[in-house]
Write a protein that holds these residues in place. Structure first.
Motif, PDB file in Angstrom:
ATOM      1  N   LEU A 163       4.868   4.135   6.961  1.00 53.34           N
ATOM      2  CA  LEU A 163       3.531   4.167   7.556  1.00 53.34           C
ATOM      3  C   LEU A 163       3.575   4.795   8.943  1.00 53.34           C
ATOM      4  O   LEU A 163       2.610   4.697   9.702  1.00 53.34           O
ATOM      5  CB  LEU A 163       2.961   2.748   7.635  1.00 53.34           C
ATOM      6  N   LEU A 179       0.017   2.167   1.021  1.00 55.20           N
ATOM      7  CA  LEU A 179       0.629   0.985   0.400  1.00 55.20           C
ATOM      8  C   LEU A 179       0.021   0.639  -0.955  1.00 55.20           C
ATOM      9  O   LEU A 179       0.654  -0.029  -1.770  1.00 55.20           O
ATOM     10  CB  LEU A 179       0.477  -0.228   1.329  1.00 55.20           C
ATOM     11  N   ALA A 226       7.926  -1.757   4.352  1.00 55.90           N
ATOM     12  CA  ALA A 226       7.058  -0.785   5.007  1.00 55.90           C
ATOM     13  C   ALA A 226       7.585  -0.501   6.404  1.00 55.90           C
ATOM     14  O   ALA A 226       7.823  -1.426   7.190  1.00 55.90           O
ATOM     15  CB  ALA A 226       5.629  -1.315   5.087  1.00 55.90           C
ATOM     16  N   VAL A 265      -1.481  -4.275   7.536  1.00 62.53           N
ATOM     17  CA  VAL A 265      -0.926  -4.496   6.199  1.00 62.53           C
ATOM     18  C   VAL A 265      -1.442  -5.806   5.622  1.00 62.53           C
ATOM     19  O   VAL A 265      -1.836  -5.886   4.452  1.00 62.53           O
ATOM     20  CB  VAL A 265       0.613  -4.486   6.252  1.00 62.53           C
TER      21      VAL A 265
END
Length: 408
Positions: free
Chosen positions: A132, A140, A152, A163
Motif C-alpha cells: 500500500l 486489499l 500489507a 485498513v
C-alpha cells in the motif's frame, strides 16, 4: 585492494531498521568506498556520522528524478539505500528497469515481510502480500477472503486505521489485525486487535499490518473467478449480466500481464473482472457518458482494482491514442460506425476480440463481420427462476449473440 565497484555499476544496499549494525561486510565495504549515497532521510540517518561519502536525499516524487540525479553523479561510486530487500517492492527493481541488470549490483537484506512472518510464525508461501506504499488501500479488496492471511506494507502511520475501516465495510470486522512497528530495531513493538475494535489512532510510520481474515455471517463473498453477482456493481442497468459475463471472460482469456480494451464499458464489469484474475493484468474502460465513467471507476475501487484506466470519450475516436491491446470486448458500441474496424486494426497478432449483441441490428453487424473475418458465433440464452403466482417459473433473459475471433 580491489574496489567493490565495477565500472559504471550502481550498488544497491538493503538496510533494516537496525541500521549499520545489521549490515554484512560486503554492504559496509560498499558504503565505505562510496563517493555518494542516495536514500531517504530516514535511511541516511542510519549511517555512521564518520562515513565519508556525500549523502543525497531523494526528492519527491522520486521516480522521475532518478535518471537526472544518477547522470549528475556519473563517474562517481554510487550507493543507493533501500529498505529491507531492494528487489521486493524496492528501488532495486526500479533501477534494474531503468539501467539494466548488468549495471546494478544488489546487496540484499531481510525484507519486512520475512521479518513479520518470522515474528508471527506464518509460512511465507501461504501469505498474500499487498503493498500500500504509494497505492490505494482499495487494492486489499482482492486479497480479502475467509481464512486468508494477508501482510500489507503500510504507506504511513494512518494506514492501519484505513485498513480496519475497509475490512469493516466489507463485512470482515472480526478480522484480527497485528501492526508490527519498527521491525528489526530495538524499538520493535506490536499492537493487536480486531478491525471492528480498532481505535483508529496513528501508529509508527514504519509498520507492517498482519491480517487474519474473518468474515461476518452476512459478508458478501467475492471470488476471483469471473461471474460476480450483478449487485456487486453499482449500475443503471447497463451491465453484462453475471452468467453472460462469465462466458465472455472465458472467451476473452485473461492472461497475466496482458491488456484489455472494454469498449462501451457501462458499469465496467468486464474490465474489472479481467483485472481481478491477476494483479499484472491491465485494462482500459472506454465510456462516452461521464456519469457512467465515474460510476465504473467507483466499482473498480470497491472491487479491488483501482488501477483500471478509464477513458471518457466517444468511439472510435477515443481509441486512437490507446496502447494496442491483447484482447478487446465490444459491448455497447457494436453498431457505431467504424468501431469494429478500429478495434480489429488495433488488435495485436494473437489477440482476441469478443463482441456481444442483444438487438437485431447489432446481431446483423456481427453476422457480417463473421462472414468476413471468420470466428465463432454463439447464441447464449439464460433463464432465471421467478415467481408466477404462488409457483416458480422460468423467466428468460434477453438472448445474447456473441462473436469471438482471434487475429492471426
Amino acid at each position: 585492494m580491489t574496489s567493490v565497484f565495477p565500472n559504471e555499476v550502481v550498488t544497491v544496499v538493503g538496510i533494516g531498521a537496525d541500521g549499520w549494525t545489521g549490515l554484512g561486510d560486503p554492504a559496509r565495504a560498499a558504503l565505505g568506498e562510496a563517493d555518494v549515497v542516495f536514500g531517504s532521510r530516514r535511511q541516511l540517518a542510519l549511517l555512521p556520522a564518520d562515513l565519508p561519502a556525500e549523502r543525497a536525499g531523494w526528492p519527491r516524487p522520486m521516480l522521475p528524478a532518478i535518471p537526472s540525479l544518477l547522470g549528475a553523479h556519473a563517474g562517481r561510486r554510487i550507493v543507493v539505500l533501500a529498505s529491507g530487500d531492494p528487489m521486493f517492492f524496492g528501488v532495486g527493481s526500479t533501477l534494474v528497469r531503468q539501467l539494466g541488470a548488468e549495471r546494478v549490483r544488489v546487496l540484499t537484506h531481510p525484507s519486512s515481510i520475512s521479518l513479520a512472518c518470522a515474528r508471527l510464525g506464518w509460512p511465507e508461501e501461504r501469505v498474500e502480500i499487498v503493498s500500500l506504499v504509494g497505492r490505494p488501500v482499495e487494492r486489499l479488496h482482492t486479497a480479502i477472503h475467509p481464512g486468508r492471511r494477508v501482510l500489507a506494507l503500510s504507506a504511513d502511520g494512518s494506514t492501519p486505521a484505513q485498513v480496519a475501516a475497509l475490512l469493516v465495510g466489507r463485512g470482515y470486522g472480526p478480522s484480527s489485525l497485528t501492526v508490527l512497528e519498527h521491525l528489526g530495531s530495538e524499538a520493535e513493538t506490536r499492537r493487536t486487535g480486531t478491525a471492528s475494535e480498532w481505535a483508529g489512532e496513528s501508529t509508527a510510520a514504519l509498520n507492517v499490518i498482519a491480517i487474519e481474515c474473518v468474515a461476518s455471517p452476512d459478508a458478501q463473498l467475492l471470488p476471483l473467478v469471473p461471474g460476480l453477482p450483478d449487485d456487486a456493481f453499482d449500475h443503471d442497468g447497463q451491465i453484462t449480466k453475471r452468467e453472460v459475463r462469465a462466458i465472455t471472460l472465458a472467451r476473452l482469456t485473461p492472461i497475466p500481464g496482458q491488456l484489455l480494451w472494454d469498449v462501451g464499458a457501462g458499469a465496467g464489469s468486464i474490465a474489472i473482472e479481467w483485472l481481478r484474475t491477476d494483479r499484472s493484468c491491465r485494462a482500459v474502460a472506454v465510456e462516452h457518458r461521464p456519469d457512467r465513467a465515474a460510476r465504473l471507476a467507483g466499482n473498480a475501487a470497491a472491487l479491488g482494482v483501482p488501477g483500471l484506466t478509464v477513458e471518457v470519450g466517444s468511439v472510435p475516436g477515443a481509441l486512437a491514442a490507446l496502447e494496442p491491446p491483447d484482447a478487446i470486448f465490444i459491448g455497447g458500441a457494436v453498431t457505431t460506425p467504424g468501431v469494429v474496424e478500429a478495434c480489429w486494426e488495433a488488435l495485436k497478432p494473437g489477440g482476441r476480440l469478443v463482441a456481444n449483441a442483444v438487438t437485431i441490428e447489432s446481431e446483423a453487424v456481427l453476422a457480417r463481420w463473421q462472414a468476413s473475418l471468420g470466428g465463432d458465433l454463439t447464441r447464449i440464452e439464460i433463464s432465471r427462476a421467478a415467481p408466477i403466482g404462488g409457483f416458480l417459473g422460468w423467466k428468460p433473459m434477453m438472448p445474447v449473440t456473441q462473436w469471438v475471433v482471434t487475429r492471426r
